[in-house]
Scaffold this active site. Structure first.
Site, PDB file in Angstrom:
ATOM      1  N   HIS A   1       0.843  -1.208   0.000  1.00 36.52           N
ATOM      2  CA  HIS A   1       0.000   0.000   0.000  1.00 36.52           C
ATOM      3  C   HIS A   1       0.872   1.249   0.000  1.00 36.52           C
ATOM      4  CE1 HIS A   1       1.225  -0.363   4.169  1.00 36.52           C
ATOM      5  NE2 HIS A   1       0.896   0.902   4.342  1.00 36.52           N
TER       6      HIS A   1
ATOM      7  N   ARG B   1       4.790   6.118  14.013  1.00 42.99           N
ATOM      8  CA  ARG B   1       4.971   6.714  12.687  1.00 42.99           C
ATOM      9  C   ARG B   1       4.480   8.157  12.681  1.00 42.99           C
ATOM     10  NH1 ARG B   1       1.210   4.318   8.156  1.00 42.99           N
ATOM     11  NH2 ARG B   1       0.145   6.297   8.214  1.00 42.99           N
TER      12      ARG B   1
ATOM     13  N   HIS C   1       4.764   0.211   0.302  1.00 38.22           N
ATOM     14  CA  HIS C   1       5.484  -0.613   1.267  1.00 38.22           C
ATOM     15  C   HIS C   1       4.592  -1.716   1.804  1.00 38.22           C
ATOM     16  CE1 HIS C   1       3.813   2.847   3.409  1.00 38.22           C
ATOM     17  NE2 HIS C   1       3.704   2.093   4.498  1.00 38.22           N
TER      18      HIS C   1
ATOM     19  N   ASP D   1       0.511   5.069   1.831  1.00 39.12           N
ATOM     20  CA  ASP D   1      -0.273   5.543   2.974  1.00 39.12           C
ATOM     21  C   ASP D   1      -1.366   6.537   2.570  1.00 39.12           C
ATOM     22  OD1 ASP D   1       1.221   4.044   4.793  1.00 39.12           O
ATOM     23  OD2 ASP D   1       2.703   5.636   5.061  1.00 39.12           O
TER      24      ASP D   1
HETATM   25  C1  SIN Z   1       3.062   1.280   7.784  1.00 40.04           C
HETATM   26  O1  SIN Z   1       2.388   0.863   6.868  1.00 40.04           O
HETATM   27  O2  SIN Z   1       3.209   2.471   7.985  1.00 40.04           O
HETATM   28  C2  SIN Z   1       3.788   0.293   8.683  1.00 40.04           C
HETATM   29  C3  SIN Z   1       5.083  -0.081   8.101  1.00 40.04           C
HETATM   30  C4  SIN Z   1       5.835  -1.004   9.004  1.00 40.04           C
HETATM   31  O3  SIN Z   1       5.375  -1.304  10.098  1.00 40.04           O
HETATM   32  O4  SIN Z   1       6.919  -1.427   8.634  1.00 40.04           O
END
Ligand code: SIN
Length: 296
Positions: free
Chosen positions: A118, A285, A270, A120
């Site tokens: 995805h 995050r 990611h 974000d």
């Molecule tokens: C996310 O999608 O922001 C999480 C990424 C992660 O936990 O590595």
């Protein structure tokens, strides 16, 4: 005999590797670099910031191991790049740092955030410019890596007829799917007014580098506008498979405790790998607001 097809090579973009304020080691020839020699808990000079911005645009994913960051440092670092985003699920909450989205997975977690390819929050009209994930604790069994995919290269690797077909198309990005599923698993109510839903071009240009990007993701993109439902499903499946099945597009971040990774949300996807159940991975995050709608 001449080849009747284009070999599937990701074009290597030549980059200036001359950094004076830190050391940089690339994680792949196209995407991702580890940066050492900067203490992110301290104010960065204008020259350090300028070099960091160049590295960010060149590598799209920057990994900073061995950082000691409190929430205030994390937010201050994010604010160097823009205003901070508050995730829809945390809007209105009374947490002390609602700009820091907890990214915590343990044996009681019904899911791990980001466990699937995805970009974000592309359901927002202006999705985040980028995100900084700080992982304080990694699973004691190892694992918990994150894969990143280069969406410049994903566009470049499409055939010319496919590029031509996608040019000018737009797609719906809908928060309902992922957020309702997560809310249900967590026993949370759907927010009043529902989740964001918006339309973006399928191929966009990066607002700073000007390079073309394939801008659909299986997390949020539900429909290509103007195609029949079966056509839309078929084309999206081809594009999602192109990303999910092509390791040439990826780099892999193997977290150590106290690592911060900063990714450009405009040109990457990611996937957090949950391979460590029942062990725990703990982080937070910060996402930086984008400044312009994605445009072709
Ligand atoms: C996310 O999608 O922001 C999480 C990424 C992660 O936990 O590595």
């Amino acid at each position: 005999m001449a080849l009747d097809h284009k070999p599937d090579h990701v074009p290597v973009v030549e980059r200036n590797l001359d950094y004076t304020h830190f050391e940089l080691r690339s994680l792949s020839p196209h995407l991702g670099a580890e940066v050492r020699g900067l203490d992110l808990s301290q104010p960065l000079s204008a020259a350090q910031q300028a070099e960091l911005r160049r590295a960010f645009l060149d590598w799209s994913v920057l990994v900073f191991p061995e950082q000691q960051l409190a929430a205030e440092h994390h937010k201050a670092l994010g604010r160097l790049f823009g205003e901070l985003h508050v995730h829809p699920q945390l809007r209105g909450s009374d947490m002390k740092h609602p700009e820091v989205l907890p990214v915590v997975t343990n044996e009681n977690s019904p899911f791990t955030p980001g466990d699937g390819w995805h970009t974000d929050v592309t359901c927002d009209e202006i999705p985040p410019l980028g995100s900084m994930l700080y992982v304080r604790e990694t699973p004691s069994c190892g694992g918990g890596d994150t894969l990143f995919a280069d969406m410049y290269a994903a566009y470049e690797l499409l055939s010319d007829p496919m590029k031509e077909f996608l040019e000018g198309l737009t797609a719906i990005h809908d928060g309902a799917g992922p957020y309702n599923e997560q809310a249900e698993l967590l026993g949370l109510p759907t927010p009043e007014g529902g989740h964001p839903r918006t339309e973006h071009p399928v191929v966009i240009r990066h607002p700073e580098t000007g390079r073309k990007i394939l801008f659909v993701n299986s997390g949020f993109t539900t429909r290509i506008v103007g195609l029949s439902s079966a056509e839309s499903r078929g084309v999206l499946d081809i594009l999602f498979r192109h990303i999910e099945s092509n390791p040439k597009l990826w780099c892999r971040v193997s977290w150590q405790p106290n690592t911060l990774t900063f990714w450009d949300n405009r040109c990457t996807q990611h996937h957090a790998i949950w391979d460590y159940y029942p062990h725990a991975r703990i982080g937070g995050r910060v996402s930086i607001l984008g400044t312009t709608r994605p445009t072709a």
